[in-house]
Design a protein around this motif. Structure first.
Motif, short mmCIF file in Angstrom:
data_model
loop_
_atom_site.label_atom_id
_atom_site.label_comp_id
_atom_site.label_asym_id
_atom_site.label_seq_id
_atom_site.Cartn_x
_atom_site.Cartn_y
_atom_site.Cartn_z
N SER A 159 -13.61 45.54 -20.46
CA SER A 159 -14.48 46.37 -21.49
C SER A 159 -16.21 45.77 -21.56
O SER A 159 -16.92 46.64 -21.58
N VAL A 160 -16.09 44.57 -21.53
CA VAL A 160 -17.32 44.10 -21.77
C VAL A 160 -18.34 44.40 -20.54
O VAL A 160 -19.35 44.82 -20.27
N ARG A 161 -17.47 44.26 -19.26
CA ARG A 161 -18.35 44.45 -18.05
C ARG A 161 -18.89 45.93 -17.82
O ARG A 161 -19.71 46.07 -17.44
N GLU A 162 -17.85 46.82 -18.09
CA GLU A 162 -18.19 48.16 -18.18
C GLU A 162 -19.48 48.59 -19.10
O GLU A 162 -20.09 49.46 -18.53
N SER A 163 -19.59 48.08 -20.33
CA SER A 163 -20.59 48.27 -21.13
C SER A 163 -21.78 47.77 -20.71
O SER A 163 -22.79 48.26 -20.80
N TYR A 164 -21.46 46.53 -20.11
CA TYR A 164 -22.58 45.76 -19.45
C TYR A 164 -23.45 46.39 -18.46
O TYR A 164 -24.59 46.63 -18.55
N MET A 165 -22.48 46.94 -17.45
CA MET A 165 -23.15 47.66 -16.34
C MET A 165 -23.73 49.09 -16.89
O MET A 165 -24.82 49.63 -16.05
N ALA A 166 -23.46 49.65 -17.76
CA ALA A 166 -24.00 50.91 -18.43
C ALA A 166 -25.36 50.45 -19.04
O ALA A 166 -26.30 51.51 -18.94
N GLY A 167 -25.33 49.29 -19.66
CA GLY A 167 -26.46 49.09 -20.45
C GLY A 167 -27.69 48.16 -19.62
O GLY A 167 -28.84 48.17 -20.27
N VAL A 168 -27.31 47.55 -18.63
CA VAL A 168 -28.17 46.93 -17.93
C VAL A 168 -28.97 47.72 -16.98
O VAL A 168 -28.80 48.73 -16.70
N GLN A 169 -30.48 47.29 -16.84
CA GLN A 169 -31.38 48.05 -16.23
C GLN A 169 -31.76 47.96 -14.84
O GLN A 169 -32.86 48.11 -14.32
N THR A 170 -30.69 47.41 -14.22
CA THR A 170 -30.80 46.95 -12.63
C THR A 170 -29.43 47.50 -12.19
O THR A 170 -28.24 47.77 -13.00
N ASP A 171 -28.97 47.62 -10.79
CA ASP A 171 -27.92 47.96 -10.24
C ASP A 171 -27.10 46.71 -10.12
O ASP A 171 -27.43 45.92 -9.06
N VAL A 172 -26.21 46.37 -10.72
CA VAL A 172 -25.29 45.17 -10.53
C VAL A 172 -24.36 45.29 -9.80
O VAL A 172 -23.31 44.39 -9.48
N GLU B 265 -16.08 23.94 -21.98
CA GLU B 265 -17.23 24.53 -22.61
C GLU B 265 -17.18 25.98 -22.61
O GLU B 265 -17.75 26.59 -23.52
N ASP B 266 -16.47 26.72 -21.45
CA ASP B 266 -16.74 28.28 -21.42
C ASP B 266 -15.52 28.58 -22.41
O ASP B 266 -15.77 29.84 -23.21
N ALA B 267 -14.44 27.76 -22.71
CA ALA B 267 -13.44 28.08 -23.83
C ALA B 267 -14.39 28.39 -25.14
O ALA B 267 -14.11 29.06 -25.98
N ALA B 268 -15.09 27.16 -25.33
CA ALA B 268 -15.83 27.03 -26.65
C ALA B 268 -16.72 28.17 -27.00
O ALA B 268 -17.01 28.82 -28.04
N ARG B 269 -17.38 28.62 -25.93
CA ARG B 269 -18.44 29.79 -25.74
C ARG B 269 -17.79 30.77 -25.97
O ARG B 269 -18.18 31.94 -26.81
N LYS B 270 -16.34 31.17 -25.47
CA LYS B 270 -15.88 32.22 -25.98
C LYS B 270 -15.38 32.44 -27.51
O LYS B 270 -15.73 33.40 -28.18
N ALA B 271 -14.66 31.24 -27.90
CA ALA B 271 -14.48 31.10 -29.14
C ALA B 271 -15.47 31.28 -30.48
O ALA B 271 -15.21 31.78 -31.48
N ASN B 272 -16.75 30.78 -30.00
CA ASN B 272 -17.88 30.93 -31.11
C ASN B 272 -18.80 32.38 -30.90
O ASN B 272 -19.93 32.27 -31.61
N GLY B 273 -18.40 32.91 -29.74
CA GLY B 273 -19.34 34.07 -29.61
C GLY B 273 -20.37 33.77 -28.67
O GLY B 273 -21.25 34.97 -28.53
N THR B 274 -20.70 32.71 -28.26
CA THR B 274 -22.03 32.44 -27.52
C THR B 274 -22.15 33.17 -26.40
O THR B 274 -23.21 33.80 -26.04
N GLY B 275 -20.91 33.35 -25.60
CA GLY B 275 -21.02 33.89 -24.23
C GLY B 275 -21.23 35.57 -24.19
O GLY B 275 -22.08 35.74 -23.52
N LEU B 276 -20.64 35.93 -25.32
CA LEU B 276 -21.07 37.49 -25.46
C LEU B 276 -22.37 37.76 -25.83
O LEU B 276 -23.12 38.53 -25.47
#
Length: 267
Positions: A148-161, A200-211
């Motif tokens: 879901s995040v990937r699809e929304s990100y691709m729709a919102g980003v301003q380059t062709d990823v 570190e990646d797990a902590a970033r998920k739990a605290n929302g930093t990665g998102l």
């Protein structure tokens, strides 16, 4: 052009080319005398190029901080510069290459035109197809949320990823010939025992930093309520990841396809 931290580049490129370098065959690295890595970031590809070619490898990036990290890690010459206006005379290199750069540029054709001018022989690009990323996880919610995040990100980003199979057309449009394509699959596996990066990646998920790092792009397509709900679900998923890690039950596999496209500068 979006900017990235050294930590982000480390997380996303760690382990690339460690398993196989077969997809780089068309770059003819053993035959190169002078190579330019454009948008080198922290130098992950630069170090691979340096190991595979007898020639000189030069690192170029628009971000001096990333270049500092690359210089310290690889001890290669570095130049601050714009990928679309390379600060070199014509035919300075016999290979100009980039990795995960064009997907971040609003006009990737401008960069390939600049590469073509600066190369006397080959131009290459190694670009992710973000639309075809595959994820599997012992946390079932993670798979659906990441999609879901990937699809929304691709729709919102301003380059062709997700340039994918459009790259050869770009190469041919600027006059490059003998265009060849190979595909490389960058596989990333998280399983016990977990290293510091995984924790570190797990902590970033739990605290929302990665998102939050992608909040600008996500809010272009999501309402405030939708973003808040996504953030809540994301953090809950992250806490489940942390819990499974504590019991050494968490496993996650991700596969990111990269297209390696090479073209020859006409004589």
């Amino acid at each position: 052009m979006r900017k990235f931290s050294p930590e982000y580049l480390r997380r996303t490129r760690e382990g690339m080319w460690d398993d196989s370098r077969d997809a780089l065959q068309d770059l003819s690295l053993p035959d190169r005398s002078r190579v330019l890595d454009v948008g080198c970031g922290t130098g992950e590809l630069s170090r691979v190029l340096d190991a595979e070619t007898p020639g000189e490898v030069v690192c170029l990036d628009a971000d001096p901080e990333l270049l500092r990290v690359a210089r310290e890690a690889a001890d290669l010459p570095t130049v601050v510069g714009d990928a679309t206006r390379l600060p070199f005379p014509d035919d300075t290199f016999d290979l100009v290459v980039c990795q995960a750069l064009l997907v971040n540029l609003p006009r990737p054709t401008d960069a390939i035109e600049s590469f073509t001018r600066a190369s006397s022989d080959l131009v290459a690009a190694v670009e992710p197809d973000n639309a075809a990323v595959g994820v599997d996880s012992t946390v079932s919610a993670e798979v659906a949320l990441e999609r879901s995040v990937r699809e929304s990100y691709m729709a919102g980003v301003q380059t062709d990823v997700a340039l994918g199979d459009r790259l050869p057309d770009i190469f041919e449009s600027v006059g490059l010939c003998d265009v060849r394509t190979r595909r490389y699959f960058h596989r990333k596996l998280i399983e016990p025992p977990y290293d510091d990066a995984a924790l570190e990646d797990a902590a970033r998920k739990a605290n929302g930093t990665g998102l939050a790092a992608h909040e600008t792009e996500l809010r272009r397509t999501l309402s405030d309520d939708e973003y808040d709900a996504l953030r809540r679900d994301w953090r809950e998923m992250g806490r489940t990841v942390v819990e499974q890690m504590q019991d050494e039950r968490y496993r996650r596999a991700e596969v990111v396809p990269f297209d390696v496209v090479v073209g020859r500068v006409p004589e």
